[in-house]
Write a protein that holds these residues in place. Structure first.
Motif, short mmCIF file in Angstrom:
data_model
loop_
_atom_site.label_atom_id
_atom_site.label_comp_id
_atom_site.label_asym_id
_atom_site.label_seq_id
_atom_site.Cartn_x
_atom_site.Cartn_y
_atom_site.Cartn_z
N VAL A 181 -39.21 -27.47 166.41
CA VAL A 181 -40.20 -28.41 165.88
C VAL A 181 -41.42 -27.62 165.44
O VAL A 181 -41.99 -26.85 166.22
N HIS A 182 -41.80 -27.80 164.19
CA HIS A 182 -43.01 -27.17 163.65
C HIS A 182 -44.02 -28.27 163.33
O HIS A 182 -43.72 -29.21 162.57
N ALA A 183 -45.19 -28.16 163.90
CA ALA A 183 -46.22 -29.16 163.65
C ALA A 183 -46.69 -29.08 162.21
O ALA A 183 -46.84 -27.99 161.65
N PRO A 189 -51.33 -27.43 152.48
CA PRO A 189 -50.68 -26.59 153.49
C PRO A 189 -51.62 -26.33 154.67
O PRO A 189 -52.83 -26.23 154.51
N GLY A 190 -51.01 -26.23 155.84
CA GLY A 190 -51.77 -25.93 157.04
C GLY A 190 -52.32 -27.14 157.75
O GLY A 190 -52.95 -26.98 158.80
N LEU A 191 -52.10 -28.35 157.23
CA LEU A 191 -52.59 -29.54 157.90
C LEU A 191 -51.73 -29.82 159.13
O LEU A 191 -50.51 -29.94 159.05
N VAL A 192 -52.36 -29.94 160.29
CA VAL A 192 -51.63 -30.11 161.55
C VAL A 192 -52.22 -31.31 162.29
O VAL A 192 -53.42 -31.31 162.62
N PRO A 193 -51.41 -32.33 162.59
CA PRO A 193 -51.87 -33.42 163.45
C PRO A 193 -51.61 -33.08 164.91
O PRO A 193 -50.72 -32.31 165.26
N ARG A 194 -52.42 -33.70 165.76
CA ARG A 194 -52.28 -33.42 167.20
C ARG A 194 -53.05 -34.48 167.98
O ARG A 194 -54.12 -34.92 167.56
N VAL A 218 -43.87 -38.69 166.45
CA VAL A 218 -43.40 -37.85 167.55
C VAL A 218 -41.97 -37.47 167.22
O VAL A 218 -41.14 -38.35 166.96
N PRO A 219 -41.63 -36.20 167.18
CA PRO A 219 -40.26 -35.80 166.82
C PRO A 219 -39.22 -36.47 167.71
O PRO A 219 -39.49 -36.81 168.88
N PRO A 220 -38.01 -36.71 167.18
CA PRO A 220 -36.97 -37.35 167.99
C PRO A 220 -36.63 -36.53 169.22
O PRO A 220 -36.81 -35.30 169.25
N ALA A 221 -36.14 -37.21 170.24
CA ALA A 221 -35.74 -36.52 171.47
C ALA A 221 -34.59 -35.57 171.17
O ALA A 221 -33.67 -35.89 170.42
N GLY A 222 -34.67 -34.38 171.74
CA GLY A 222 -33.63 -33.39 171.52
C GLY A 222 -33.81 -32.57 170.26
O GLY A 222 -32.96 -31.72 169.95
N TRP A 265 -46.26 -34.57 163.86
CA TRP A 265 -45.77 -34.70 162.49
C TRP A 265 -46.61 -35.71 161.73
O TRP A 265 -47.10 -36.70 162.30
N LEU A 266 -46.75 -35.44 160.44
CA LEU A 266 -47.51 -36.32 159.56
C LEU A 266 -46.69 -36.58 158.31
O LEU A 266 -46.12 -35.64 157.73
#
Length: 934
Positions: free
Chosen positions: A288-290, A702-707, A280-284, A692-693
């Motif tokens: 942010v690009h997944a 390329p194009g791999l996106v976690p969610r 999980v990206p840091p606060a603030g 983020w992975l």
């Protein structure tokens, strides 16, 4: 010596001052022979005969008048009857003066004296017999001894030194200032000449040092008394141990779990779990690009406080293969429209890649069309599936055990993705996967099934139609997501290895504090370099060497390396606590996400042993591994177990065994620990937060996106000390260990999740009691034989001695019910009747809710109230009035029977049954008589 000896004047008696403990005069009289005296007196068995032994010869003229006896408490005034010389060598070693008294004395001491016959009757005027020493003219005698046979009857010393007076201590002195003043006051008494009070003085410095030490000891004394009781304890570790004594486990919380889908545009890739992290990206964080991040970005994100999740291996899996076709999977509707997966569904059909047929475009199911007319590619083309020589490989790789997430991606009313309900997302775990082909259009399909525990909790819309004037058909309102990972919160952080002892010069190696360190370093000359390269916490166990005694000549002595302190405090805080995954194979999602923080264990890899075995090997051999336990009560002397105790500052303390309960580490052992940090509610992030992975196994496609379509759940904060003090005293009552009365058997049976109720009665079978346990299965009216056997086996360990256990199904009582319903004038009777039948059905209603007579709503022994029937019918729109015409048991009642109090009571082992099934009229019925309306 004769009576004509010299007369010695002076008082005589048995208690002449001074009182001395060493009778040296006795020996002087014996050796000199100048004076005579009484050595000791024997009392005969009859109690009235005395044998008086003298230092010298017995005077020839001694008579009754010369022998006097004084003393006594209850018996006084003893008189001498006769006196004569005794010559009995068999009885005595020497001659004695035989004295016969008139009666026996009591338990108090008496005083026998040989006096001058001219002495008066007053003992204070007696004078010693001529030639007798005045200090030994008398002797103490006792007729009865108060001491027991195993006690020492010797007289105690009279000259006892008086105990010194205790110093005057101010017990109110409890802090540094009061102790300092107390010392100064004492010194003023003992050393009045010393009056120095300046701080730099050496005496004042010593006083202040002692006051500081006394203050520390006073605090320690108070702390020990405070921590001795659960109600007053203030330290978290003390509260934890007190609670464990009453079988209450204080939990330290647990980490959160989440389900993450991996979306890939094309192809496939395999990720090893030990090289994969989700973040999980840091606060603030802005912009942010997944997607995937580099190792450098990973370290930066760690430093900025990003939440990190790691994959959890299910059923021993070590990797996941991400398939592009499983990123978004369509749900098949078999060409129909306005479809949905109803609530409670445990099956679905997924669209696989279209079957390639020669000279025919791939088939598809209806999609968004023009003017509401459904079209399908190749609809009128002939079916030529038989002409295919080799079926192509399927695109979906789903198999039993895989995770799947159903997600609504369009608004059912508008078809707009922004209007999709985020609450309509549900995860399941597949139990069966069957390949199918639609014979109509040769569409390849997969029929998947999942456990009833994972049944859909809502209606999942698959296709819909737009409102006018559009009226277009919209498919794929909901889709399925594959490539799902179960992850949990926590990251293995680098430790702080203590290498000072290993990096010391050869002449400075400390073998006293770390026994055997010199020989261990000789085997591992590069220990300092290896230790510095470790990214774990490591330490040496301090202690000393002890040698056993020599049992025989030439025996080899045992060398013991006893550790001084085996405990250790881990650096950092918020150690991860997680429960083990369910032991059953292919456990459903409902079990995977079900959390119990009291079963959580610390996520800590600890290895310890000889330096050469633990430091050199990487990874360390499993035989040197130490495992975490909730406690060491069941650990043996050779079990490598330890306990983690968290203090008030969230620091983790490792506690090892003592050699009896758990293995005790030896002095000089080398330990290394790899800890995982991240715990509590902070990991309960919302949906679509894990984007983020990070993969250390190579380049990410390329194009791999976690969610994470669903929010992370299960993260629990550590239990507070206030909660433990509140709940721990009654914890032992919450978990009974034996069934004594009938209700105990029912309570143990109700612990089974496949039951919704149980009752029990103790029945006498002629020889002993039998516990007849009647159960109500969840979601059904019949008791499966396998469930009955499971329940009986589960109750057997709790049964009381002399009791048999039998598990039986509940007795279902069919009812006869008739309601008269008055319908409002503006409503149709047919509509109201349909709603009445729907509400009072034995299954699910049209809205998915259980009907009034659904098996899960009827409990054991639950009475049927006429008022409840009226309220249920009255809740229907259009009903004006309701009367209960009949409410009775079907086997004994008749139309028109209604209990006087409006309650139809049932026995504890009975359940009401109203299936209202025309094919089974014996299972109860309900009839409606309608009036009014249209």
């Amino acid at each position: 010596m004769s009576a004509a000896g010299p007369r010695v004047t002076g008082l005589i008696g048995c208690t002449l001052p001074p009182a001395c403990s060493e009778p040296k005069r006795r020996e002087q009289l014996r050796l000199s022979g100048a004076l005579n005296g009484i050595d000791y007196v024997e009392v005969g068995d009859d109690g009235v005969t005395l044998c008086v032994h003298l230092f010298g010869d017995i005077p020839s003229d001694v008579a009754v008048a010369n022998v006097r006896i004084s003393g006594g408490d209850r018996i006084t005034g003893l008189r001498v009857i006769s006196v004569h010389e005794e010559h009995e060598p068999d009885l005595h070693d020497d001659t004695c003066l035989r004295v016969v008294l008139d009666r026996e004395g009591d338990h108090t001491p008496y005083c026998l004296c040989l006096v001058d016959a001219a002495s008066g009757n007053d003992p204070n005027s007696w004078m010693a017999y001529p030639g007798f020493d005045p200090r030994y003219a008398c002797a103490t005698l006792r007729f009865r001894l108060d001491c027991a046979k195993d006690a020492d009857c010797a007289t105690a010393s009279h000259c006892v030194e008086a105990p010194p007076a205790p110093p005057e201590i101010n017990y109110l002195a409890k802090d540094y200032a009061s102790f300092r003043q107390l010392f100064f006051d004492r010194i003023a008494i003992d050393m009045p000449a010393w009056r120095e009070r300046h701080v730099p003085d050496i005496g004042v410095a010593l006083v202040e040092a002692m006051a500081y030490t006394a203050d520390h000891l006073s605090y320690y004394q108070d702390a020990v008394a405070t921590e001795a009781y659960l109600a007053t304890a203030r330290r978290r570790i003390s509260v934890r141990r007190h609670a464990r004594l009453v079988d209450y486990r204080m939990h330290e919380g647990c980490n959160a779990r989440a389900l993450v889908t991996l979306s890939l545009p094309a192809g496939e890739v395999t990720f090893a779990f030990d090289q994969l992290l989700l973040l999980v990206p840091p606060a603030g964080q802005t912009d942010v690009h997944a997607g995937a991040i580099s190792p450098a970005q990973l370290e930066k994100a760690r430093a900025q406080g990003a939440l990190i999740y790691a994959p959890m291996p299910l059923d021993g899996a070590t990797a996941i293969t991400v398939v592009a076709a499983q990123s978004t999977i369509r749900l098949y509707t078999w060409g129909d429209a306005m479809c949905c997966l109803p609530r409670g569904s445990t099956q679905a059909v997924l669209v696989d890649a279209p079957l390639a047929v020669p000279n025919e475009p791939p088939a598809s199911q209806p999609s968004v069309t023009d003017g509401g007319k459904a079209t399908a590619a190749g609809k009128n083309a002939p079916v030529q599936a038989a002409a295919v020589a080799t079926p192509p490989q399927r695109a979906l790789r789903l198999k039993p055990g895989d995770l799947l997430i159903f997600e609504e991606v369009r608004g059912p009313s508008t078809g707009n993705p922004a209007d999709a309900n985020p609450a309509h997302r549900h995860a399941v775990r597949l139990t069966a996967v069957e390949e199918q082909v639609d014979p109509l259009n040769q569409q390849r399909l997969l029929q998947v099934s999942w456990d009833a525990c994972d049944a859909l909790p809502f209606d999942l819309c698959l296709s819909t139609r737009m409102p006018s004037p559009d009226c277009s058909w919209v498919s794929d309102v909901s889709v399925a997501r594959g490539n799902v990972l179960l992850v949990d919160h926590g990251d293995y952080a680098p430790g702080q290895c203590r290498c000072d002892a290993l990096c010391a010069p050869p002449d400075a190696i400390d073998n006293d504090d770390y026994p055997g360190l010199g020989s261990a370093l000789a085997e591992v000359p590069d220990a300092c370099t290896r230790c510095g390269a470790l990214r774990e916490d490591c330490w040496l166990v301090p202690g000393s060497t002890h040698y056993t005694c020599c049992r025989c000549e030439g025996a080899v002595q045992d060398v013991l390396r006893i550790a001084d302190d085996t405990g250790h405090v881990l650096p950092g805080s918020l150690l991860t606590w997680a429960e083990p995954l369910p032991g059953e194979a292919n456990a459903p999602v409902c079990r995977l996400l079900l959390r119990d923080p009291r079963q959580a264990l610390p996520q800590l890899d600890v290895h310890g042993g000889d330096l050469a075995d633990v430091l050199v090997s990487d990874p360390v051999d499993a035989q040197w591994r130490w495992d975490a336990r909730q406690d060491l009560l069941e650990s043996g002397p050779d079990d490598r177990h330890f306990v983690v105790e968290v203090d008030d500052d969230a620091a983790a303390h490792l506690r090892f065994g003592d050699g009896v309960l758990g293995r005790r580490p030896q002095a000089g052992d080398f330990f290394r620990a790899r800890q995982r940090l991240g715990n509590g509610t902070v990991g309960n992030v919302g949906r679509d937060s894990i984007v983020w992975l990070a993969w250390s196994g190579g380049e990410v496609p390329p194009g791999l996106v976690p969610r994470n379509p669903l929010p992370a759940t299960g993260g629990t904060a550590a239990e507070s000390m206030a909660e433990v003090k509140l709940f721990a005293p009654g914890a032992f009552r919450a978990r009974p260990l034996r069934a004594i009365i009938a209700e105990d058997y029912a309570a143990f049976a109700r612990q089974n999740t496949q039951l919704q109720g149980a009752a029990c009665a103790l029945a006498w079978n002629g020889s002993w009691y039998e516990a007849d346990v009647v159960v109500d299965p969840l979601g059904r009216e019949t008791l499966l034989p396998s469930l009955a056997r499971t329940l009986a086996a589960g109750l057997h360990p709790y049964r009381r001695i002399g009791h048999d256990v039998a598990v039986r199904s509940a007795h279902y009582v069919p009812l006869l019910i008739e309601l008269h319903v008055c319908v409002l004038p503006d409503f149709l009777q047919a509509h109201v009747r349909a709603q009445l039948v729907d509400r009072f059905r034995a299954g699910l209603r049209s809205d998915g809710m259980p009907g009034f007579f659904h098996p899960d709503r009827l409990q054991l022994g639950q009475a049927v109230y006429a008022s409840a029937l009226m309220a249920e019918a009255q809740a229907i729109t259009g009903v004006a009035h309701v009367d209960v015409l009949t409410l009775a048991r079907m086997e004994a009642g008749k139309p028109g029977d209604v209990p006087a109090d409006g309650v139809l009571w049932l026995a504890a082992a009975e359940i009401a049954q109203v299936d209202n099934d025309p094919d089974h009229p014996d299972r109860g019925s309900i009839a409606f008589t309608l009036g009014g309306g249209r």
